[in-house]
Design a protein around this motif. Structure first.
Motif, mmCIF file in Angstrom:
data_model
loop_
_atom_site.group_PDB
_atom_site.id
_atom_site.type_symbol
_atom_site.label_atom_id
_atom_site.label_comp_id
_atom_site.label_asym_id
_atom_site.label_seq_id
_atom_site.Cartn_x
_atom_site.Cartn_y
_atom_site.Cartn_z
ATOM 1 N N PHE A 153 46.155 116.060 -13.670
ATOM 2 C CA PHE A 153 47.110 116.791 -13.165
ATOM 3 C C PHE A 153 48.043 117.297 -14.181
ATOM 4 O O PHE A 153 48.315 116.439 -15.263
ATOM 5 N N LEU A 154 48.903 118.372 -13.906
ATOM 6 C CA LEU A 154 49.750 119.028 -14.846
ATOM 7 C C LEU A 154 51.157 119.160 -14.449
ATOM 8 O O LEU A 154 51.217 119.573 -13.164
ATOM 9 N N ILE A 155 52.135 118.640 -14.941
ATOM 10 C CA ILE A 155 53.482 118.650 -14.241
ATOM 11 C C ILE A 155 54.161 119.776 -14.921
ATOM 12 O O ILE A 155 54.046 119.971 -16.438
ATOM 13 N N ILE A 209 54.123 109.776 -20.904
ATOM 14 C CA ILE A 209 53.552 110.938 -20.423
ATOM 15 C C ILE A 209 53.999 112.073 -21.559
ATOM 16 O O ILE A 209 55.224 112.272 -21.876
ATOM 17 N N ALA A 210 53.151 112.695 -22.000
ATOM 18 C CA ALA A 210 53.337 113.733 -23.236
ATOM 19 C C ALA A 210 54.081 114.962 -22.536
ATOM 20 O O ALA A 210 53.679 115.614 -21.554
ATOM 21 N N LYS A 253 45.610 112.017 -19.843
ATOM 22 C CA LYS A 253 45.253 112.632 -18.555
ATOM 23 C C LYS A 253 46.140 113.466 -17.910
ATOM 24 O O LYS A 253 45.973 114.033 -16.773
ATOM 25 N N VAL A 254 47.624 113.094 -17.966
ATOM 26 C CA VAL A 254 48.731 113.855 -17.578
ATOM 27 C C VAL A 254 49.613 114.470 -18.465
ATOM 28 O O VAL A 254 49.886 113.626 -19.510
ATOM 29 N N VAL A 255 50.013 115.704 -18.281
ATOM 30 C CA VAL A 255 50.940 116.385 -19.434
ATOM 31 C C VAL A 255 51.809 116.930 -18.757
ATOM 32 O O VAL A 255 51.747 117.580 -17.591
#
Length: 462
Positions: free
Chosen positions: A6-8, A25-26, A46-48
Motif C-alpha cells: 500500500f502507498l501512504i 518506512i521510506a 513494500k510500503v512507501v
C-alpha cells in the motif's frame, strides 16, 4: 515499476508521522520524485510514504509520478483537516465520500488494518470531504483528498483517508492548526506503531478430523516436524474409525479434544480456537500436509510485513498422487483482495496464519454452514483486513480421495450464496452493496435455473 502492499500519501512534511522513520518506512518528497532521486527505494520496500505537497498542482504532479512508477491497489491518505462540527475537533475520522463541484467519489470509509476499528473510526457519519470549501454542511474540509480519490477511481485503486481534525475553519484556523500538530503526531504515531509492531510468535495449530485415520498421521507429523515449534491441537469430531488409537499414540506431544458426536468442521475448528492460548492460529485439514518450514517462512515474512493480521503461503495441489497444474484464476494474490474473494474461495484454511485476536473482532466460523464456511470467513476478514502472501510452496493439498467435504454436496454454490446474503445484510458501503447485490442475483438465477432443469423447486426462495 515498484510493487507495493500500500502507498501512504501525506500533503505536508510536518504531518508525516515520526514513527514511519522508526519503522524504516521510506518517505519521498515531491522534489525528490521530480529529480528522480529514488535512493530510498533501493531496498524495494513494500510500503512507501510520498509527501505530495499542498494544493491541486502538487497533488497532480505526485499522482502522475505514482501512475508511472507504482503498482498498488490501496492508497492511504494521512493528514490534517478542518471541520465545522466541534465534536470532531482533535479526533481521527475516516470519510467515505469526497466531493467537489457536484462530483463525488467514494473511498473505503474505513481504515483496513486495525482490529479495534472503533478506536480509529471515531466518526461513523462523516460523509463528505469538500475541496477548498467552507460549506457548513460538510463534516470535513480538506485540500487534497478529492483529487486523490478521483485518481484512485480512474485507476481502479482502493482509497482510504484518515484525517485528524485540527481546526474549525474559522478565523483562527492557522493558529489552531499549528497548535494541533503535536496532537496530530501523537495520534498518527499510535496508528503507525500499532500497524508495524510485531507480536510474539507463538502458534497454535488446529487439526479438525473426522474418520480420516488413513491420512491423520501424515498431517500431525508435518506439524511436529516444523522448524518453528508449535502447539498442536487435534479436535476429533466424533470419529468412529481408528482415529482414537492413532491420537493416543502421540501421548503428550499433542493436545486432543474429543467430541462425543460429529458436529462438523466449523464447530471443531471453533473448539480448537477457544482452546488455543497462542498469539497466532493456523489450521491444517487432516488430509493435508505442511512442508517443514511453513510456519518459519510465514513468521519471517510477518517480521518484514507486520501490518498483516492474516497471511497465507502457496500450495501444491495433488490429486490421486499426481501434481495438478492450477488455472491462472486460482493464483493467490496479496493486499485488499475482497473483490477476488467474491467469486471463488481464494484462501485455503490449511495455508493461513491468523492473529488470534482477529476472531475477537470478526467472530468464529459459521457453524450453520456445512461447507463454504471458510468462504464465509474470508469474505468477512478480507472486507476489513489486507491479506499477505508468503510466496513459498509450503502446503501439499490432497484431493481425489473419498471423505472429502467438497464432494459430498451437490451444489456448493448454494452455501456460497448463503454467505453472500449474510455479507449483503451486514454491508453499509454503497459500492460494496452493489457488487454483492449483482453477484447474489446472478447466483440466484443460476441455481434456480439448475433446480428447475432437474424438476425441483428453487432452494433460494427463503
Amino acid at each position: 515499476m515498484y510493487s507495493l502492499d500500500f502507498l501512504i500519501l501525506v500533503s505536508h512534511s510536518k504531518e508525516v508521522p515520526t514513527a514511519l522513520k522508526t519503522h524504516n518506512i521510506a518517505c519521498l518528497t515531491l522534489s525528490s520524485l521530480l529529480a528522480n532521486d529514488l535512493r530510498k527505494l533501493n531496498n524495494t520496500p513494500k510500503v512507501v510514504c510520498i509527501i505530495t505537497g499542498i494544493g491541486f498542482k502538487n497533488t497532480q504532479l505526485a499522482l502522475n509520478w505514482v501512475k508511472q512508477n507504482i503498482s498498488c491497489k490501496l492508497f492511504i491518505n494521512l493528514g490534517s483537516a478542518g471541520s465545522s462540527n466541534s465534536n470532531y475537533l482533535h479526533k481521527l475520522v475516516c470519510p467515505q465520500q469526497f466531493t467537489f463541484n457536484n462530483t463525488a467519489y467514494l473511498g473505503l470509509g474505513l481504515f483496513p488494518f486495525l482490529l479495534n476499528k472503533t478506536s480509529i473510526l471515531t466518526v461513523s457519519n462523516c460523509k463528505s470531504v469538500q475541496q477548498l470549501s467552507l460549506n457548513s454542511s460538510s463534516a470535513v474540509i480538506d485540500m487534497e483528498s478529492f483529487w486523490q480519490a478521483e485518481f484512485c477511481h480512474q485507476h481502479n485503486i482502493y482509497y482510504c483517508s484518515l484525517k485528524f481534525i485540527t481546526d474549525m475553519n474559522n478565523s483562527s484556523t492557522k493558529s489552531s492548526y499549528l497548535k494541533s500538530l503535536t496532537y496530530l503526531q501523537d495520534k498518527f504515531n499510535n496508528v503507525i506503531c500499532e500497524l508495524f509492531s510485531p507480536i510474539k510468535d507463538s502458534v497454535s495449530v488446529i487439526i479438525p478430523t473426522y474418520n480420516r485415520a488413513k491420512f491423520l498421521t501424515r498431517s500431525i507429523d508435518s506439524v511436529l516436524n516444523q522448524t518453528h515449534q508449535a502447539h498442536c491441537i487435534v479436535v476429533d469430531d466424533g470419529s468412529t474409525d481408528e482415529t482414537h488409537r492413532i491420537l493416543t499414540s502421540y501421548k503428550s506431544k499433542i493436545d486432543v479434544l474429543r467430541l462425543d458426536q460429529n458436529k462438523g468442521v466449523s464447530h471443531a475448528r471453533n473448539i480448537g480456537i477457544l482452546h488455543a492460548n497462542s498469539n497466532w492460529i493456523s489450521f491444517l485439514d487432516s488430509d493435508d500436509q505442511w512442508h517443514s518450514n511453513k510456519l518459519k517462512n510465514q513468521l519471517d515474512f510477518y517480521k518484514h510485513h507486520p501490518y498483516f493480521s492474516i497471511l497465507q503461503s502457496q500450495e501444491n495441489w495433488i490429486r490421486n498422487d499426481e501434481k495438478v497444474n492450477k488455472k491462472k484464476h486460482f493464483n493467490k494474490v496479496s493486499g485488499f483482495i475482497w473483490d477476488i474473494c467474491l467469486n471463488r474461495c481464494m484462501i485455503s484454511p490449511s495455508s493461513v496464519l491468523i492473529k488470534k485476536d482477529v476472531f475477537n473482532s470478526f467472530d468464529l466460523f459459521d457453524e450453520s454452514l456445512p461447507i463454504c464456511e471458510d468462504y464465509d470467513l474470508w469474505l468477512r476478514l478480507s472486507r476489513f483486513l489486507l491479506v499477505g502472501l508468503e510466496d513459498s510452496f509450503s502446503l501439499n493439498k490432497f484431493a481425489g480421495h473419498e471423505n472429502q467435504l467438497s464432494t459430498s454436496f451437490e451444489v456448493m454454490d448454494r452455501f456460497r450464496l448463503i454467505a453472500l446474503k449474510k455479507a449483503l445484510k451486514n454491508e453499509t458501503h454503497p459500492n460494496f452493496i452493489t457488487k454483492l447485490q449483482d453477484l447474489v442475483s446472478l447466483k440466484d438465477q443460476i441455481l434456480t435455473k439448475g433446480k428447475l432443469k432437474r424438476g425441483k423447486n428453487s432452494i433460494l426462495s427463503n
